[in-house]
Design a protein around this motif. Structure first.
Motif, PDB file in Angstrom:
ATOM      1  N   GLN A  22       0.722  -1.501   0.194  1.00 31.62           N
ATOM      2  CA  GLN A  22      -0.109  -0.050  -0.059  1.00 31.62           C
ATOM      3  C   GLN A  22       0.859   1.401  -0.147  1.00 31.62           C
ATOM      4  O   GLN A  22       0.554   2.316  -0.303  1.00 31.62           O
ATOM      5  CB  GLN A  22      -0.730  -0.033   1.308  1.00 31.62           C
ATOM      6  N   GLY A  23       2.250   1.296   0.261  1.00 32.00           N
ATOM      7  CA  GLY A  23       3.079   2.198   0.450  1.00 32.00           C
ATOM      8  C   GLY A  23       3.520   2.885  -0.983  1.00 32.00           C
ATOM      9  O   GLY A  23       3.321   2.349  -1.787  1.00 32.00           O
ATOM     10  N   ALA A  24       4.097   3.989  -1.039  1.00 28.70           N
ATOM     11  CA  ALA A  24       4.455   4.804  -2.012  1.00 28.70           C
ATOM     12  C   ALA A  24       5.721   4.117  -2.452  1.00 28.70           C
ATOM     13  O   ALA A  24       6.001   4.290  -3.708  1.00 28.70           O
ATOM     14  CB  ALA A  24       5.122   6.165  -1.624  1.00 28.70           C
ATOM     15  N   TRP A  25       6.527   3.031  -1.937  1.00 34.05           N
ATOM     16  CA  TRP A  25       7.647   2.568  -2.185  1.00 34.05           C
ATOM     17  C   TRP A  25       7.266   0.952  -2.436  1.00 34.05           C
ATOM     18  O   TRP A  25       8.394   0.047  -2.332  1.00 34.05           O
ATOM     19  CB  TRP A  25       8.683   2.681  -1.216  1.00 34.05           C
ATOM     20  N   ALA A  26       6.154   0.544  -2.665  1.00 35.75           N
ATOM     21  CA  ALA A  26       5.747  -0.618  -2.876  1.00 35.75           C
ATOM     22  C   ALA A  26       6.652  -1.584  -3.718  1.00 35.75           C
ATOM     23  O   ALA A  26       6.949  -2.687  -3.555  1.00 35.75           O
ATOM     24  CB  ALA A  26       4.165  -0.818  -3.527  1.00 35.75           C
ATOM     25  N   HIS A  27       6.962  -0.755  -4.846  1.00 37.12           N
ATOM     26  CA  HIS A  27       7.986  -1.671  -5.712  1.00 37.12           C
ATOM     27  C   HIS A  27       9.094  -2.161  -5.416  1.00 37.12           C
ATOM     28  O   HIS A  27       9.823  -3.104  -5.787  1.00 37.12           O
ATOM     29  CB  HIS A  27       8.097  -0.546  -7.310  1.00 37.12           C
ATOM     30  N   VAL A  28       9.547  -1.508  -4.264  1.00 37.92           N
ATOM     31  CA  VAL A  28      11.046  -1.976  -3.790  1.00 37.92           C
ATOM     32  C   VAL A  28      10.914  -2.881  -2.762  1.00 37.92           C
ATOM     33  O   VAL A  28      11.978  -3.635  -2.383  1.00 37.92           O
ATOM     34  CB  VAL A  28      11.865  -0.783  -3.088  1.00 37.92           C
ATOM     35  N   PHE A  29       9.766  -3.258  -2.167  1.00 40.02           N
ATOM     36  CA  PHE A  29       9.425  -4.195  -1.452  1.00 40.02           C
ATOM     37  C   PHE A  29       8.780  -5.720  -2.330  1.00 40.02           C
ATOM     38  O   PHE A  29       8.395  -6.678  -1.672  1.00 40.02           O
ATOM     39  CB  PHE A  29       8.590  -3.980  -0.208  1.00 40.02           C
TER      40      PHE A  29
END
Length: 187
Positions: free
Chosen positions: A19-26
Motif C-alpha cells: 500500500q505504500g509509496a515504495w511498494a515496488h522496492v518491497f
C-alpha cells in the motif's frame, strides 16, 4: 497480591508494503534481480574514501534512526544490490561513488550501547527496532554529481532523493541509476 504482568513487546509496525509509496522496492524479485539505492553519510563522519580504506573495503551501515530508512535496510535491500554513496551536509553535497550490499539487514547493536551517540533506550535486543546492512566499496565516481545538478535535471525530478531528501537511505530506479552513473563517469 500477584505481580502485574507487563504487556508483551511487539515488533515495530510498518504500513503494509503493497500500500505504500515504495511498494515496488518491497515487491517480490525476479530471479537474479538487482535493485538500487542511495545511502548518505557526512564526509567528516565516514567518507567514501574512509570506506575504501576500511578492512576489505567494507563496513556496517549503522546508526540509522528513521523508520522508513530502517524498513528499506531491513526488508528491501538484498545482497548484491548496489547503492550510490552520497556525501551529505557537504559543500556541495552529492554522489561520489558506488557500493554493494554485502550483508542483508540485521539488528543494529549501536542502539543498545549507552555510550554510543545513537543509543535508543527503547530499543530491545530481543525485539530490535533498528537495523543495518553491510556495504562494500565498488568504485568512486570520476566526477561527483552534486545535489544542485540532480535537483536541476528534469530527468531526475521524480527521484526519491529530490522528493524526500531527508531520508538517509532511499531507493533509486534502474533508469535513474544508469543516468547518474553516466553523469558520474562510471557508465
Amino acid at each position: 497480591m500477584p505481580a502485574k504482568k507487563s504487556p508483551a513487546k511487539k515488533a515495530p509496525k510498518s504500513m503494509p508494503y503493497e500500500q505504500g509509496a515504495w511498494a515496488h522496492v518491497f515487491a517480490p524479485r525476479a530471479p537474479g534481480e538487482r535493485r538500487y539505492w542511495l545511502i548518505k553519510s557526512e564526509p567528516d563522519v565516514f567518507s567514501f574514501e574512509d570506506l575504501e580504506r576500511a578492512p576489505k573495503q567494507t563496513t556496517c551501515w549503522d546508526s540509522v534512526r528513521n523508520s522508513s530508512a530502517r524498513n528499506f535496510m531491513r526488508d528491501g535491500m538484498k545482497k548484491a544490490d548496489l547503492a550510490f554513496y552520497y556525501h551529505s551536509n557537504a559543500e556541495p553535497s552529492g554522489i561520489v561513488g558506488i557500493c554493494e550490499i554485502v550483508r542483508e539487514g540485521y539488528p543494529d547493536h549501536t542502539a543498545w550501547d549507552p555510550s554510543h551517540d545513537y543509543f535508543d533506550e527503547k530499543s530491545d535486543p530481543d525485539m530490535p527496532t533498528w537495523y543495518m546492512v553491510d556495504v562494500k566499496a565498488v568504485k568512486p565516481f570520476k566526477t561527483m554529481v552534486a545535489l544542485p545538478e540532480i535537483k536541476g535535471d528534469p530527468a531526475l525530478a521524480e527521484m526519491a532523493l529530490v522528493k524526500v531528501g531527508r531520508l538517509s537511505v532511499v531507493p533509486v530506479t534502474p533508469a535513474e541509476w544508469e543516468y547518474l552513473c553516466a553523469l558520474g563517469g562510471v557508465a
